[in-house]
Design a protein around this motif. Structure first.
Motif, PDB file in Angstrom:
ATOM      1  N   ASP A 175      51.093  32.966  41.450  1.00  0.00           N
ATOM      2  CA  ASP A 175      51.423  33.613  39.879  1.00  0.00           C
ATOM      3  C   ASP A 175      50.972  32.663  38.911  1.00  0.00           C
ATOM      4  OD1 ASP A 175      52.309  35.862  40.818  1.00  0.00           O
ATOM      5  OD2 ASP A 175      54.482  35.111  40.411  1.00  0.00           O
ATOM      6  N   PHE A 176      50.512  31.273  39.168  1.00  0.00           N
ATOM      7  CA  PHE A 176      50.157  30.608  38.037  1.00  0.00           C
ATOM      8  C   PHE A 176      48.770  31.128  37.237  1.00  0.00           C
ATOM      9  CE2 PHE A 176      47.089  27.056  36.393  1.00  0.00           C
ATOM     10  CZ  PHE A 176      48.089  26.466  35.732  1.00  0.00           C
ATOM     11  N   ARG A 177      48.294  31.873  38.057  1.00  0.00           N
ATOM     12  CA  ARG A 177      47.004  32.540  37.417  1.00  0.00           C
ATOM     13  C   ARG A 177      47.341  33.338  36.298  1.00  0.00           C
ATOM     14  NH1 ARG A 177      43.577  35.640  41.527  1.00  0.00           N
ATOM     15  NH2 ARG A 177      42.731  33.736  41.784  1.00  0.00           N
ATOM     16  N   GLN A 178      48.243  34.121  36.013  1.00  0.00           N
ATOM     17  CA  GLN A 178      48.414  34.815  34.836  1.00  0.00           C
ATOM     18  C   GLN A 178      49.204  33.926  33.669  1.00  0.00           C
ATOM     19  OE1 GLN A 178      49.006  35.831  38.210  1.00  0.00           O
ATOM     20  NE2 GLN A 178      49.748  37.838  38.277  1.00  0.00           N
ATOM     21  N   ALA A 180      48.389  30.746  33.078  1.00  0.00           N
ATOM     22  CA  ALA A 180      47.256  30.040  32.736  1.00  0.00           C
ATOM     23  C   ALA A 180      46.485  30.925  31.730  1.00  0.00           C
ATOM     24  CB  ALA A 180      46.244  29.643  33.703  1.00  0.00           C
ATOM     25  N   VAL A 181      46.228  32.180  31.941  1.00  0.00           N
ATOM     26  CA  VAL A 181      45.610  33.212  31.042  1.00  0.00           C
ATOM     27  C   VAL A 181      46.236  33.077  29.824  1.00  0.00           C
ATOM     28  CG1 VAL A 181      45.099  35.493  30.692  1.00  0.00           C
ATOM     29  CG2 VAL A 181      44.767  34.588  32.783  1.00  0.00           C
ATOM     30  N   GLN A 182      47.748  33.292  29.654  1.00  0.00           N
ATOM     31  CA  GLN A 182      48.548  33.387  28.326  1.00  0.00           C
ATOM     32  C   GLN A 182      48.469  32.244  27.849  1.00  0.00           C
ATOM     33  OE1 GLN A 182      52.830  33.477  28.375  1.00  0.00           O
ATOM     34  NE2 GLN A 182      52.505  35.512  27.197  1.00  0.00           N
ATOM     35  N   VAL A 239      53.621  22.984  28.837  1.00  0.00           N
ATOM     36  CA  VAL A 239      54.409  23.516  29.936  1.00  0.00           C
ATOM     37  C   VAL A 239      54.874  25.117  29.483  1.00  0.00           C
ATOM     38  CG1 VAL A 239      56.468  23.234  31.514  1.00  0.00           C
ATOM     39  CG2 VAL A 239      55.048  21.170  30.461  1.00  0.00           C
ATOM     40  N   MET A 240      54.311  25.969  30.254  1.00  0.00           N
ATOM     41  CA  MET A 240      54.602  27.467  30.139  1.00  0.00           C
ATOM     42  C   MET A 240      55.754  27.639  30.856  1.00  0.00           C
ATOM     43  SD  MET A 240      52.277  28.142  27.989  1.00  0.00           S
ATOM     44  CE  MET A 240      52.319  30.041  27.704  1.00  0.00           C
ATOM     45  N   GLY A 241      56.710  28.903  30.145  1.00  0.00           N
ATOM     46  CA  GLY A 241      57.639  29.580  31.141  1.00  0.00           C
ATOM     47  C   GLY A 241      57.097  30.661  31.728  1.00  0.00           C
ATOM     48  N   LEU A 245      54.771  36.732  33.054  1.00  0.00           N
ATOM     49  CA  LEU A 245      54.755  37.408  34.415  1.00  0.00           C
ATOM     50  C   LEU A 245      55.740  38.548  34.327  1.00  0.00           C
ATOM     51  CD1 LEU A 245      55.448  33.790  36.338  1.00  0.00           C
ATOM     52  CD2 LEU A 245      53.210  35.294  36.223  1.00  0.00           C
ATOM     53  N   GLN A 246      55.363  39.566  35.222  1.00  0.00           N
ATOM     54  CA  GLN A 246      56.099  40.857  35.172  1.00  0.00           C
ATOM     55  C   GLN A 246      57.637  40.543  36.269  1.00  0.00           C
ATOM     56  OE1 GLN A 246      53.550  43.676  36.868  1.00  0.00           O
ATOM     57  NE2 GLN A 246      52.333  44.145  34.910  1.00  0.00           N
ATOM     58  N   ALA A 247      58.459  41.343  36.177  1.00  0.00           N
ATOM     59  CA  ALA A 247      59.452  41.097  37.045  1.00  0.00           C
ATOM     60  C   ALA A 247      59.041  41.372  38.342  1.00  0.00           C
ATOM     61  CB  ALA A 247      60.595  42.097  36.686  1.00  0.00           C
ATOM     62  N   CYS A 248      59.679  40.470  39.262  1.00  0.00           N
ATOM     63  CA  CYS A 248      59.199  40.749  40.786  1.00  0.00           C
ATOM     64  C   CYS A 248      59.953  41.846  41.278  1.00  0.00           C
ATOM     65  CB  CYS A 248      59.755  39.441  41.384  1.00  0.00           C
ATOM     66  SG  CYS A 248      61.478  39.037  41.088  1.00  0.00           S
TER      67      CYS A 248
END
Length: 249
Positions: A175-178, A180-182, A239-241, A245-248
């Motif tokens: 999930d780090f990929r998303q 990093a994009v933001q 440092v991002m929160g 990310l979408q809800a799991c």
């Protein structure tokens, strides 16, 4: 290629000096300070004694495979983990989620970066750029790029096995990929356009989405800005929160 350069490229840091220091900090606790490196598991085992139940960590990098070994040892011993200042890189990916109970107190930060899985997905051009930045000469680039790709693939396979063994959902390492994009748009707000990006997943998401339970955190929401990030100029870190990310399921 020297081992420290391999470890640095896989851990997402420029260079790693030395290994972690371990010391007893009480009748029930041991402290780990510094980057994780070969021999650290033996150091920890040498200090462990009946009644040891807590590992205190301050580590921002390290060898992924050794960190997995440390994580397995914590899980086997059923130890708790407390972050004194920072748990980043291999500490966050492999040591932190292996503990049965984790505490992130005021002033401490959990900071994930790219996993072995994501690094192994990078194309050869990105690997070549990393090697060039690390100082690999042009006449060795083809050979070292192929070797790096093979090493990353091996580590990614070990990471997958580690996650399955500990019951960690694969998405924890993807999930780090998303995030990093933001982070790219957020980073434009600061003079330091090269700030390293990290991800601090919330305790609720760790449990609900990734199967990592037992995390106690009381300060995360207060420390992250209203739009979900923490900028640390002294460390050149963003440092991002979880907002990207979408809800799991």
């Amino acid at each position: 290629m020297k081992r420290f350069l391999w470890v640095g490229l896989m851990a997402g840091v420029t260079a790693l000096a030395g290994a972690a220091d371990f010391s007893r900090t009480g009748s029930d606790s041991i402290a780990m300070r510094g980057p994780i490196a070969a021999g650290d598991v033996a150091k920890l085992q040498g200090l462990a004694a009946p009644g040891t139940t807590l590992l205190r960590v301050n580590s921002d990098a390290g060898d992924p495979q050794v960190a997995m070994q440390l994580g397995r040892y914590l899980r086997q011993q059923q130890w708790r983990l407390t972050i004194d200042t920072v748990c980043a890189g291999s500490c966050a990916l492999y040591v932190f989620p292996a503990a049965r109970h984790m505490h992130i107190p005021a002033g401490a930060v959990l900071a994930l970066q790219e996993s072995a899985f994501l690094r192994a997905q990078a194309g050869p051009e990105r690997m070549r750029r990393s090697l060039i930045e690390a100082g690999v000469p042009a006449d060795a680039l083809d050979r070292e790029t192929a070797a790096l790709a093979a090493q990353l693939a091996e580590t990614a396979a070990l990471e997958t096995a580690f996650a399955a063994e500990l019951g960690i959902a694969p998405a924890f390492y993807r999930d780090f990929r998303q995030v990093a994009v933001q982070a790219e748009s957020v980073r434009q707000r600061f003079p330091d356009q090269e700030a390293a990006v990290y991800w601090w997943p919330a305790a609720a998401r760790l449990q609900r989405c990734y199967g990592i339970a037992g995390v106690q955190e009381g300060t995360r929401a207060a420390r992250l800005a209203s739009d979900g990030y923490l900028y640390v100029p002294a460390l050149s870190a963003l440092v991002m929160g979880d907002q990207a990310l979408q809800a799991c399921p």
